[in-house]
Enzyme design. Structure first.
Site, short mmCIF file in Angstrom:
data_model
loop_
_atom_site.label_atom_id
_atom_site.label_comp_id
_atom_site.label_asym_id
_atom_site.label_seq_id
_atom_site.Cartn_x
_atom_site.Cartn_y
_atom_site.Cartn_z
CD GLU A 94 -3.01 -1.13 2.22
OE1 GLU A 94 -2.57 -0.89 3.24
OE2 GLU A 94 -4.11 -1.53 2.12
CD GLU A 125 4.63 -21.15 11.54
OE1 GLU A 125 4.69 -21.58 12.70
OE2 GLU A 125 3.37 -20.78 11.18
#
Length: 311
Positions: A94, A125
């Site tokens: 963004e 992960e």
């Protein structure tokens, strides 16, 4: 493959985390009405801003350190897995449309790569090696910042990213949602937003995810303010890439200058659509090339360029 002993050790570690704690008072939540569950969730979420508020001095110190480095050309890199990784990618993605940053200036790394944005990548992960490889591909330097994001504060990908970045001389921030976390301890700046047990046991996409989003908003937004990407609370570096943003650009110029439509059209045309340049031409009475030069000389800070033009 994880052994039974390793699995038991991991279970013991998880049982010690506040984000993984079981809430006996919510054991019958599935018997409640939808409105009752929504009311409970809303009450739980209401405590998140307070948890963030307790860490504001640490957040501010981290932001100042990030802004200093980015002013010298450094990058901001988020690294996380699962929800934490997705929030980092979201925040990074963004920044270009909001602040006209280069896509390489704010980067989101998620364990397992882009496909992990929409589907689980098993084992990603748990790999500190994967984090090191992802960072090495960026060729980190001392002006770069790596923010490891992990609700538990122990996720190997996030922890490995921070530890490796620190060895490379980059600034490091560890954002966790448990106290005394390994991630915060490993970073130059540790931020621990302790949001407590989740409504659904261990579902850290809830309060912990909300807290992480709030902090990432602060890190990127305040850094961009410090870098001169705003004029007051106006997004003067907005990239007008579609009709909505072109309309927003015109409105920003109008709010900053009070000029009429004809003047705004002329200024934006002369400034090749650059909002900062258009504002400067209108407020300082300079032409487009002069506005561009002044902004370059003052590293994009509109207030400083305006003061120089008026002087």
């Amino acid at each position: 493959m994880t052994s039974a002993s390793d699995a038991r050790d991991l279970q013991t570690q998880l049982e010690q985390l506040t984000t993984e704690a079981f809430r006996p008072d919510l054991a019958e939540i599935d018997r409640l009405s939808t409105l009752e569950i929504a009311t409970l969730m809303n009450g739980e979420d209401a405590g998140v801003p307070g948890a963030v508020a307790r860490e504001l001095p640490r957040i501010a110190a981290a932001v100042d350190a990030v802004a200093d480095r980015m002013a010298r050309g450094g990058r901001l890199v988020y690294a996380g897995a699962g929800t934490a990784g997705r929030l980092g990618v979201l925040d990074a993605s963004e920044c270009p449309p909001t602040f006209n940053t280069d896509p390489a200036q704010v980067v989101g790394l998620i364990a397992g790569g882009p496909q992990a944005m929409v589907t689980s990548v098993e084992g990603a992960e748990d790999s500190a090696d994967l984090a090191r490889a992802d960072l090495d591909a960026l060729d980190l330097g001392p002006d770069d910042t790596v923010v490891g994001v992990s609700a538990s504060g122990r996720t190997p990908y996030a922890l490995g990213a921070v530890e490796h970045a620190r060895k490379l001389g980059a600034l490091t921030i560890g954002l966790a949602c448990n106290p005394d976390s390994a991630l915060a301890a490993a970073a130059d700046h540790g931020i621990e937003i302790v949001t407590g047990p989740e409504l659904i046991t261990g579902s850290t996409r809830l309060k912990a995810g909300t807290a992480q989003k709030l902090v990432l908003n602060m890190i990127s937004t305040i850094t961009m303010i410090r870098l001169g990407k705003t004029y007051g609370n106006l997004m003067v570096d907005v990239r007008a890439s579609n009709d909505k943003l072109r309309a927003r650009s015109r409105r920003i110029v109008a709010l900053a200058t009070g000029a009429d439509d004809t003047e705004i059209d002329r200024a934006l045309t002369e400034a090749n659509g650059e909002v900062k340049d258009a504002i400067l031409t209108l407020l300082a009475g300079v032409d487009g090339p002069t506005a561009a030069r002044l902004l370059t000389e003052h590293r994009g800070h509109l207030r400083a360029a305006l003061a120089a033009a008026r002087a």
